[in-house]
Design a protein around this motif. Structure first.
Motif, mmCIF file in Angstrom:
data_model
loop_
_atom_site.group_PDB
_atom_site.id
_atom_site.type_symbol
_atom_site.label_atom_id
_atom_site.label_comp_id
_atom_site.label_asym_id
_atom_site.label_seq_id
_atom_site.Cartn_x
_atom_site.Cartn_y
_atom_site.Cartn_z
ATOM 1 N N VAL A 32 0.865 -1.205 0.120
ATOM 2 C CA VAL A 32 0.060 -0.048 0.140
ATOM 3 C C VAL A 32 1.034 1.179 -0.040
ATOM 4 O O VAL A 32 0.803 2.113 -0.759
ATOM 5 N N LEU A 33 1.971 1.242 0.924
ATOM 6 C CA LEU A 33 2.939 2.405 0.739
ATOM 7 C C LEU A 33 3.503 2.540 -0.666
ATOM 8 O O LEU A 33 3.657 3.850 -0.976
ATOM 9 N N PHE A 34 3.902 1.564 -1.311
ATOM 10 C CA PHE A 34 4.496 1.620 -2.780
ATOM 11 C C PHE A 34 3.116 2.239 -3.645
ATOM 12 O O PHE A 34 3.401 2.830 -4.634
ATOM 13 N N LEU A 35 2.152 1.757 -3.601
ATOM 14 C CA LEU A 35 0.772 2.321 -4.080
ATOM 15 C C LEU A 35 0.775 3.686 -3.843
ATOM 16 O O LEU A 35 0.207 4.586 -4.962
ATOM 17 N N ILE A 60 -5.526 14.138 -3.644
ATOM 18 C CA ILE A 60 -6.459 14.253 -2.567
ATOM 19 C C ILE A 60 -7.431 13.001 -2.657
ATOM 20 O O ILE A 60 -7.951 12.723 -1.394
ATOM 21 N N VAL A 61 -8.014 12.514 -3.672
ATOM 22 C CA VAL A 61 -9.000 11.533 -3.616
ATOM 23 C C VAL A 61 -8.186 10.036 -3.498
ATOM 24 O O VAL A 61 -8.366 9.307 -2.554
ATOM 25 N N ALA A 67 -6.083 5.293 -0.806
ATOM 26 C CA ALA A 67 -5.061 4.413 -0.329
ATOM 27 C C ALA A 67 -4.648 4.359 1.109
ATOM 28 O O ALA A 67 -4.297 3.314 1.727
ATOM 29 N N VAL A 68 -5.025 5.508 1.768
ATOM 30 C CA VAL A 68 -4.676 5.593 3.286
ATOM 31 C C VAL A 68 -5.851 4.524 3.909
ATOM 32 O O VAL A 68 -5.545 4.085 4.810
ATOM 33 N N LEU A 69 -6.898 4.400 3.516
ATOM 34 C CA LEU A 69 -8.057 3.792 3.685
ATOM 35 C C LEU A 69 -7.580 2.387 3.669
ATOM 36 O O LEU A 69 -7.711 1.481 4.461
ATOM 37 N N VAL A 73 -6.863 -0.414 6.982
ATOM 38 C CA VAL A 73 -7.813 -1.692 6.870
ATOM 39 C C VAL A 73 -6.758 -2.677 6.997
ATOM 40 O O VAL A 73 -6.990 -3.788 7.899
ATOM 41 N N VAL A 74 -5.748 -2.773 6.028
ATOM 42 C CA VAL A 74 -4.868 -3.796 5.997
ATOM 43 C C VAL A 74 -4.012 -3.702 7.504
ATOM 44 O O VAL A 74 -3.656 -4.965 8.212
ATOM 45 N N MET A 75 -3.638 -2.404 8.049
ATOM 46 C CA MET A 75 -2.924 -2.811 9.274
ATOM 47 C C MET A 75 -4.084 -3.046 10.700
ATOM 48 O O MET A 75 -3.514 -3.547 11.516
#
Length: 204
Positions: A32-35, A60-61, A67-69, A73-75
């Motif tokens: 997710v961080l690479f995304l 923004i979106v 991506a932050v969501l 969720v993964v964490m």
């Protein structure tokens, strides 16, 4: 090499490398961080093309929300990814079919552009120059005039999807205490406090 070309190769290289690491990384949090890194560099490419509106929307979106969501969720969820990978071969045929269809579409797009480049460069409505109208204003005029009904239809579909998600998740569960605001506001001193006379040397 100009400064613009140098930034283009820098953003493009980081975007491709980040996209590869999204699918190659074994840790889902790192994926997710690479995304997010790929989205940010893609926004830089949009800025070099003069599409500042698309760059801001991407940051923004997608970076600020989607991506932050995904990251939270993964964490927060304790997902057993080893168990999920056990059924990989079961979905391999349909995944290969979808990938083949996407590859065919890409070949058709690239082939059409190679055969007739003017087909892509000749829009039905000419785009005004940046001196006459900004990029954001031009997108707004096209979106809310020519494609207004399609825009409203997309909003209606998202509204129905949001209502469906709320209906599916909001269900009554037995044994779960829920907050009743109206009942709390209707409480008085007589109903909230109970005075009992405890006998001497005895419990309640």
């Amino acid at each position: 090499m100009t400064v613009t070309a140098a930034f283009f190769y820098l953003f493009a290289t980081i975007t491709i490398a980040s996209g590869f690491m999204v699918i190659a990384s074994r840790n889902p949090v790192q994926s997710v961080l690479f995304l997010i890194l790929a989205f940010v560099n893609a926004a830089g490419l949009f800025l070099l093309m003069g599409a500042e509106f698309l760059a801001m929307i991407l940051v923004i979106v997608y970076v600020g929300a989607v991506a932050v969501l995904f990251l939270f969720v993964v964490m927060m969820l304790d997902v057993d990814f080893a168990a999920l990978r056990q059924g990989f071969l079961q979905y391999l045929p349909i995944g290969g079919l979808i990938g083949l269809i996407l590859l065919l579409e890409l070949v058709l797009v690239v082939g059409t552009y190679t055969i007739d480049p003017g087909l892509v460069r000749s829009p039905q409505v000419p785009i005004p120059s940046a001196d006459v109208m900004t990029n954001t204003e031009a997108i707004g005029q096209v979106l809310y005039t020519r494609y207004f009904y399609f825009f409203q239809a997309a909003g209606l579909i998202l509204l129905v999807a949001m209502i469906g998600a709320i209906v599916l998740t909001l269900r009554e569960r037995v044994g779960v205490r829920r907050q009743d605001i109206s009942r709390q506001n209707a409480r008085t001193q007589e109903t909230a406090v109970e005075v009992r006379k405890v006998p001497f040397r005895q419990g309640i």
